[in-house]
Design a protein around this motif. Structure first.
Motif, short mmCIF file in Angstrom:
data_model
loop_
_atom_site.label_atom_id
_atom_site.label_comp_id
_atom_site.label_asym_id
_atom_site.label_seq_id
_atom_site.Cartn_x
_atom_site.Cartn_y
_atom_site.Cartn_z
N GLU A 118 54.38 -22.55 26.72
CA GLU A 118 54.97 -22.79 27.91
C GLU A 118 56.41 -22.21 27.70
O GLU A 118 56.94 -21.74 28.87
N VAL A 119 57.04 -22.78 26.91
CA VAL A 119 58.68 -22.28 26.79
C VAL A 119 58.80 -20.60 26.66
O VAL A 119 59.50 -20.07 27.30
N LEU A 120 57.60 -20.13 25.77
CA LEU A 120 57.90 -18.49 25.81
C LEU A 120 57.63 -17.92 27.01
O LEU A 120 58.27 -17.08 27.73
N ALA A 121 56.47 -18.28 27.95
CA ALA A 121 56.33 -18.02 29.00
C ALA A 121 57.41 -18.02 30.24
O ALA A 121 57.73 -17.34 30.98
N ASP A 122 58.17 -19.16 30.07
CA ASP A 122 59.18 -19.41 30.92
C ASP A 122 60.38 -18.95 30.67
O ASP A 122 61.30 -19.13 31.30
N CYS A 123 60.63 -18.54 29.57
CA CYS A 123 62.00 -18.00 29.17
C CYS A 123 62.35 -16.74 29.97
O CYS A 123 61.47 -15.98 30.57
N GLY A 124 63.64 -16.56 29.94
CA GLY A 124 64.07 -15.14 30.54
C GLY A 124 63.89 -13.92 29.70
O GLY A 124 64.25 -12.97 30.24
N ASP A 125 63.59 -14.05 28.64
CA ASP A 125 63.54 -12.72 27.53
C ASP A 125 62.12 -12.24 27.58
O ASP A 125 61.16 -12.70 27.35
N PRO A 126 61.96 -10.79 28.42
CA PRO A 126 60.74 -10.25 28.51
C PRO A 126 59.86 -10.12 27.19
O PRO A 126 58.70 -10.08 27.01
N LEU A 127 60.66 -9.76 25.98
CA LEU A 127 60.12 -9.65 24.77
C LEU A 127 59.25 -10.92 24.49
O LEU A 127 58.17 -10.97 23.62
N LEU A 128 60.21 -11.80 24.65
CA LEU A 128 59.41 -13.37 24.13
C LEU A 128 58.35 -13.66 25.06
O LEU A 128 57.32 -14.52 24.66
N GLN A 129 58.47 -13.24 26.21
CA GLN A 129 57.25 -13.84 27.30
C GLN A 129 56.07 -13.11 27.08
O GLN A 129 55.00 -13.64 27.25
N GLY A 130 55.99 -12.02 26.40
CA GLY A 130 54.90 -11.26 26.01
C GLY A 130 54.18 -11.87 24.80
O GLY A 130 52.84 -11.40 24.44
N LEU A 131 54.83 -12.87 24.24
CA LEU A 131 54.07 -13.28 22.82
C LEU A 131 53.05 -14.38 23.33
O LEU A 131 53.20 -15.13 24.34
N GLN A 132 52.12 -14.36 22.19
CA GLN A 132 50.96 -15.47 22.31
C GLN A 132 50.94 -16.26 21.27
O GLN A 132 50.78 -15.81 20.03
N VAL A 133 50.72 -17.48 21.41
CA VAL A 133 50.68 -18.56 20.26
C VAL A 133 49.18 -18.63 20.00
O VAL A 133 48.28 -18.83 20.69
#
Length: 93
Positions: A13-28
């Protein structure tokens, strides 16, 4: 294992909602004790076209915020240390 599941859901949830496009693309991919619940190993998958070193830098910069979000989501006295392992999508599993 309940703690690992809570942390995995929170991180997603945190990665999906963060403002950083690089981190938004990560999957746990998974979260496991390393070696116990005071340290957790977090397996993350990223798109093949991304530079792993850049993602590691972005994760390091956001680590305080991410750990704070995890601390709010879990019911523990101490927040575990998160150790990230990155690999191209499909390489972890």
């Amino acid at each position: 294992m309940q703690l690992c599941h809570q942390v995995a859901v929170t991180l997603s949830e945190v990665l999906a909602d963060c403002g950083d496009p690089l981190l938004q693309g990560l999957q746990v991919v998974g979260v496991e004790p390393a070696p116990d619940a005071s340290r957790l190993s977090v397996a993350l998958a990223c798109d093949d076209g991304r530079t792993l070193e850049r993602i590691e830098d972005h994760l390091a910069k956001a680590s305080g915020h991410i750990r704070g979000e995890v601390a709010q989501a879990i019911t523990r006295k101490r927040t575990p240390v998160l150790i990230y392992h990155l690999a191209p999508a499909g390489a972890l599993g």
